[in-house]
Motif scaffolding. Structure first.
Motif, short mmCIF file in Angstrom:
data_model
loop_
_atom_site.label_atom_id
_atom_site.label_comp_id
_atom_site.label_asym_id
_atom_site.label_seq_id
_atom_site.Cartn_x
_atom_site.Cartn_y
_atom_site.Cartn_z
N PHE A 77 53.78 37.49 41.45
CA PHE A 77 54.99 38.29 41.54
C PHE A 77 54.71 39.77 41.37
N HIS A 78 53.65 40.09 40.64
CA HIS A 78 53.24 41.49 40.56
C HIS A 78 52.87 42.01 41.96
N LEU A 109 50.74 51.21 39.40
CA LEU A 109 50.44 49.78 39.42
C LEU A 109 51.23 48.99 38.38
N TYR A 110 51.73 49.67 37.36
CA TYR A 110 52.51 48.92 36.37
C TYR A 110 53.83 48.42 36.95
N ALA A 111 54.30 49.05 38.04
CA ALA A 111 55.63 48.76 38.57
C ALA A 111 55.80 47.28 38.94
N GLY A 112 54.74 46.64 39.43
CA GLY A 112 54.86 45.23 39.80
C GLY A 112 55.19 44.33 38.64
N PHE A 113 54.93 44.79 37.40
CA PHE A 113 55.24 43.97 36.24
C PHE A 113 56.74 43.82 36.02
N MET A 114 57.54 44.69 36.62
CA MET A 114 58.99 44.53 36.53
C MET A 114 59.40 43.22 37.21
#
Length: 282
Positions: A77-78, A109-114
């Motif tokens: 999902f990331h 790259l942290y955005a995919g963790f949402m």
């Protein structure tokens, strides 16, 4: 004797809080990133968030709060979230205005963790509440609908397109229901209602995330404003890919566990039974 309603709600709340552990960790990191003097330390905020999310994942897997397969769901999902973010940012849908070393295609790259937080919640809730689903269409139909749902976000989705996708999902899942267990008691609700409720909670989380500067919509550049209510609809649709992937994973795990148990039963058969069976066949 039926358990008091307040006790059932209490156990349900505890299970949901546990299922939201990763999502709560992301929000906590956002709060920390706003309070710590990261600029004085020379650490870009987006990079701090990426390292924090990776550390949380490492801890959850190490202490076996998450399984490796659940971590794999989060990674999937990331990636799905990152590709969607890159497309939307390129089209001006929203922006990540701060500088960072970990930016790719103007997306940190942290955005995919949402998006991974949604997958983590579904996986944790599935295991903790012993979810079971009934009345769903064949897997091929589900896969086609989920692909259409995900791909339509890459279009400039008009109300007509989004309404068409939503109607297709309603028709496909109109008879579907999910059974979940709370403190030993089974409960049941329509699957479509679960999608709506999860989408609503994610919408509230998105309001908090944008208030903390996770990303900025064009209408929030001059100052924070509530996220447009239509995002609730979008998040409700985005829940369906998470549900299908986790459902497929859990179905595979159940079949694999059953196969292992059957193999063990065969291996533990007494020598006399095996020998007698051989003589009988002869």
């Amino acid at each position: 004797m039926p358990r008091p309603l307040w006790r059932t709600l209490w156990h349900f709340t505890l299970s949901q809080v546990a299922a939201c552990t990763f999502a709560f960790a992301v929000v906590a990191l956002l709060l920390l990133s706003r309070t710590l003097p990261l600029a004085q330390w020379g650490v870009p905020r987006y990079d701090f968030l990426l390292l924090g999310c990776l550390l949380v994942q490492l801890i959850l897997v190490t202490i076996r709060f998450e399984t490796m397969r659940e971590a794999g769901v989060i990674l999937l999902f990331h990636l799905l979230g990152f590709f969607l973010e890159a497309f939307k940012v390129a089209r001006g849908g929203w922006a990540y205005p701060e500088e960072a070393w970990s930016k790719v295609l103007d997306v940190p790259l942290y955005a995919g963790f949402m998006y991974a937080s949604v997958g983590s919640y579904v996986a944790q809730a599935w295991r903790r509440c012993q979810l079971q689903v009934e009345g769903v269409p064949p897997l091929r139909v589900q896969a086609a609908l989920i692909a259409a749902t995900y791909l339509h976000f890459f279009l400039a989705p008009s109300v007509a397109v989004r309404l068409g996708v939503s109607l297709a999902l309603v028709l496909a899942y109109r008879r579907a229901a999910v059974t979940f267990t709370v403190a030993g008691e089974a409960h049941r609700m329509p699957l479509l209602l679960a999608f709506v409720l999860i989408g609503g909670f994610v919408y509230l989380a998105e309001n908090l995330a944008t208030a903390l500067g996770a990303w900025v919509y064009p209408y929030q550049v001059g100052g924070w404003q509530p996220v447009a209510p239509a995002k609730w609809w979008a998040w409700g649709l985005m829940t369906t890919p998470a549900f299908l992937v986790v459902s497929a994973l859990k179905t595979w795990e159940a079949r694999r566990s059953l196969g292992v148990l059957n193999s063990r039963d065969a291996a533990q058969a007494s020598p006399g039974e095996e020998e007698g069976a051989g003589i009988h066949q002869v």
